[in-house]
Design a protein around this motif. Structure first.
Motif, PDB file in Angstrom:
ATOM      1  N   HIS A  85       0.804  -1.228   0.000  1.00 20.04           N
ATOM      2  CA  HIS A  85       0.000   0.000   0.000  1.00 20.04           C
ATOM      3  C   HIS A  85       0.832   1.271   0.000  1.00 20.04           C
ATOM      4  N   PHE A  86       2.137   1.121  -0.203  1.00 17.58           N
ATOM      5  CA  PHE A  86       3.046   2.257  -0.169  1.00 17.58           C
ATOM      6  C   PHE A  86       2.506   3.469  -0.929  1.00 17.58           C
ATOM      7  N   HIS A  87       2.068   3.192  -2.162  1.00 14.21           N
ATOM      8  CA  HIS A  87       1.698   4.273  -3.076  1.00 14.21           C
ATOM      9  C   HIS A  87       0.450   5.035  -2.640  1.00 14.21           C
ATOM     10  N   GLU A  88      -0.330   4.441  -1.720  1.00 16.16           N
ATOM     11  CA  GLU A  88      -1.587   5.093  -1.358  1.00 16.16           C
ATOM     12  C   GLU A  88      -1.674   5.433   0.123  1.00 16.16           C
ATOM     13  N   MET A  89      -0.558   5.353   0.822  1.00 15.37           N
ATOM     14  CA  MET A  89      -0.601   5.582   2.265  1.00 15.37           C
ATOM     15  C   MET A  89      -0.569   7.061   2.607  1.00 15.37           C
ATOM     16  N   GLU A  90      -1.348   7.414   3.634  1.00 14.00           N
ATOM     17  CA  GLU A  90      -1.349   8.791   4.149  1.00 14.00           C
ATOM     18  C   GLU A  90      -0.130   8.973   5.058  1.00 14.00           C
ATOM     19  N   ASP A  91       0.182  10.260   5.327  1.00 15.03           N
ATOM     20  CA  ASP A  91       1.335  10.549   6.192  1.00 15.03           C
ATOM     21  C   ASP A  91       1.243   9.835   7.538  1.00 15.03           C
ATOM     22  N   TYR A  92       0.057   9.922   8.143  1.00 14.64           N
ATOM     23  CA  TYR A  92      -0.060   9.353   9.488  1.00 14.64           C
ATOM     24  C   TYR A  92       0.124   7.830   9.467  1.00 14.64           C
ATOM     25  N   GLU A  93      -0.253   7.218   8.334  1.00 14.81           N
ATOM     26  CA  GLU A  93      -0.074   5.765   8.226  1.00 14.81           C
ATOM     27  C   GLU A  93       1.414   5.410   8.128  1.00 14.81           C
ATOM     28  N   LEU A  94       2.139   6.207   7.346  1.00 15.48           N
ATOM     29  CA  LEU A  94       3.583   5.961   7.229  1.00 15.48           C
ATOM     30  C   LEU A  94       4.267   6.167   8.571  1.00 15.48           C
ATOM     31  N   ASP A  95       3.876   7.254   9.278  1.00 21.86           N
ATOM     32  CA  ASP A  95       4.418   7.491  10.627  1.00 21.86           C
ATOM     33  C   ASP A  95       4.150   6.300  11.540  1.00 21.86           C
ATOM     34  N   GLY A  96       2.911   5.823  11.480  1.00 22.45           N
ATOM     35  CA  GLY A  96       2.504   4.691  12.322  1.00 22.45           C
ATOM     36  C   GLY A  96       3.346   3.454  12.029  1.00 22.45           C
ATOM     37  N   ARG A  97       3.528   3.183  10.736  1.00 19.72           N
ATOM     38  CA  ARG A  97       4.330   2.019  10.328  1.00 19.72           C
ATOM     39  C   ARG A  97       5.766   2.147  10.848  1.00 19.72           C
ATOM     40  N   ALA A  98       6.319   3.345  10.716  1.00 16.43           N
ATOM     41  CA  ALA A  98       7.703   3.565  11.173  1.00 16.43           C
ATOM     42  C   ALA A  98       7.810   3.294  12.671  1.00 16.43           C
TER      43      ALA A  98
END
Ligand code: ZN
Length: 354
Positions: free
Chosen positions: A246-259
């Motif tokens: 889902h990399f291409h469609e992730m929101e900022d907060y989702e990427l932060d959460g994953r990190a």
């Protein structure tokens, strides 16, 4: 019963019940040259006093040393190792009195004291049981120079019955004098197809997963088996896959959460990054060859295709650079979460708009 008939007439039975499937030379995957070399040495009674096995962790060095020890010590009739005699069983259980696994207390060094007490002070005592007295030193590159010098004397003037196996990931760490006295054998990566077949046929692993484990291990059987059997690895794999899918469609907060969540995998973060690397490697292969058969994540083919359309070759190259940079940052102890965050945002930016 099928047999592996070696040209000089020794027959090594296969598929015999009651054998430890991992510890017999003919069951070790790949590395045919080393096996042939052993069979030939035994057939011609040319056993050397010191061998170096070089290969990365998990490549099968210990299994090879164990299997060779078993053949040398076997007391059974006929084909060797018989797999049944008390010698064979003791070698398998690491309690054969004449197969000594040298241990060390400190994680990063094998000291001269340890070599003295476990090797030098015992080597003059005749073997108790077997025809040979075998010393196996794993991670032998950790012997410091004085430990190496100490063992050198044993290698230079060995007792007739003494055989020493030095197992190492880096033979460059040995003194030239040690190197020159040993027969060096390189344990090579095993073809991915062999590992895959082993995982499916012998361990009953689902073909799609076996494909992934074999490919991910890059020919390292030990690694393939370890990850196949690791709940922790497979959870991490799922986490990484949920990210890349889902990399291409992730929101900022989702990427932060994953990190943030990645902190759980900090100890295995290189493997986490490798899973991401493999994903984009698949996209690169698909874009450049169009060969679906070569993809590790074939099960995710539609997603790979969609992402392939949105990533240029230059972007893919940038992604691999970013992954390498993250490796370096983690080695340099940069703030872990910040490094992962930076990576995830950098990768997402490289997707062109759909
Ligand atoms: Zn035996």
């Amino acid at each position: 019963m099928r047999s592996l008939n070696i040209s000089w007439g020794i027959s090594y039975p296969r598929n015999q019940t009651g054998w430890d499937p991992l510890n017999d030379l003919n069951r070790i995957l790949g590395n045919e040259q080393i096996k042939e070399f052993f069979y030939s040495s035994i057939a011609h009674n040319k056993i050397s006093h010191a061998y170096i096995f070089e290969g990365e962790k998990g490549s099968g060095k210990k299994m090879l040393a164990n299997a060779f020890s078993k053949i040398l010590q076997c007391r059974g009739e006929g084909t060797k190792p018989c797999g049944k005699c008390s010698s064979c069983l003791q070698v398998d259980h690491h309690n054969h009195p004449d197969v000594i696994w040298v241990t060390h207390e400190k994680a990063n060094v094998i000291s001269v004291g340890e070599i003295r007490t476990q090797v030098i002070n015992t080597v003059d005592i005749q073997p108790y049981k077997g025809p040979y007295k075998i010393y196996i030193i794993d991670e032998a590159e950790k012997m410091n120079p004085s430990a190496q010098n100490a063992i050198l004397k044993t290698i230079e003037e060995p007792a007739d019955y003494a055989v020493i196996f030095l197992l190492t990931a880096n033979r460059g760490a040995f003194l030239p004098t040690v190197l020159s006295r040993c027969i060096s054998l390189t344990v090579k990566p095993v073809p991915v197809s062999l590992i895959r077949r082993h995982l499916t046929d012998r361990l009953g692993i689902d073909p799609g997963m076996a494909e992934f484990y074999a490919g991910f291990s890059m020919g390292n059987v030990g690694k393939a088996m370890a990850i196949a059997g690791s709940v922790e690895f497979n959870e991490m794999r799922e986490h990484a896959l949920e990210l890349v899918r889902h990399f291409h469609e992730m929101e900022d907060y989702e990427l932060d959460g994953r990190a943030k969540e990645c902190r759980v995998y900090k100890d295995r973060i290189r493997e986490y990054l490798d899973i991401i690397r493999m994903w984009f490697r698949d996209i690169l292969i698909w874009k450049t060859t169009g060969d679906q058969e070569r993809l590790l994540f074939r099960g995710d083919f539609p997603v790979l295709c969609r992402q392939a359309e949105r990533l240029s070759l230059a972007s893919l190259s940038r992604i691999f650079d970013h992954l390498g940079e993250t490796d370096r940052q983690i080695t340099a102890n940069v703030n872990f979460e910040a490094a992962m965050d930076l990576l995830f945002f950098a990768v997402r930016r490289l997707f062109s708009p759909s």
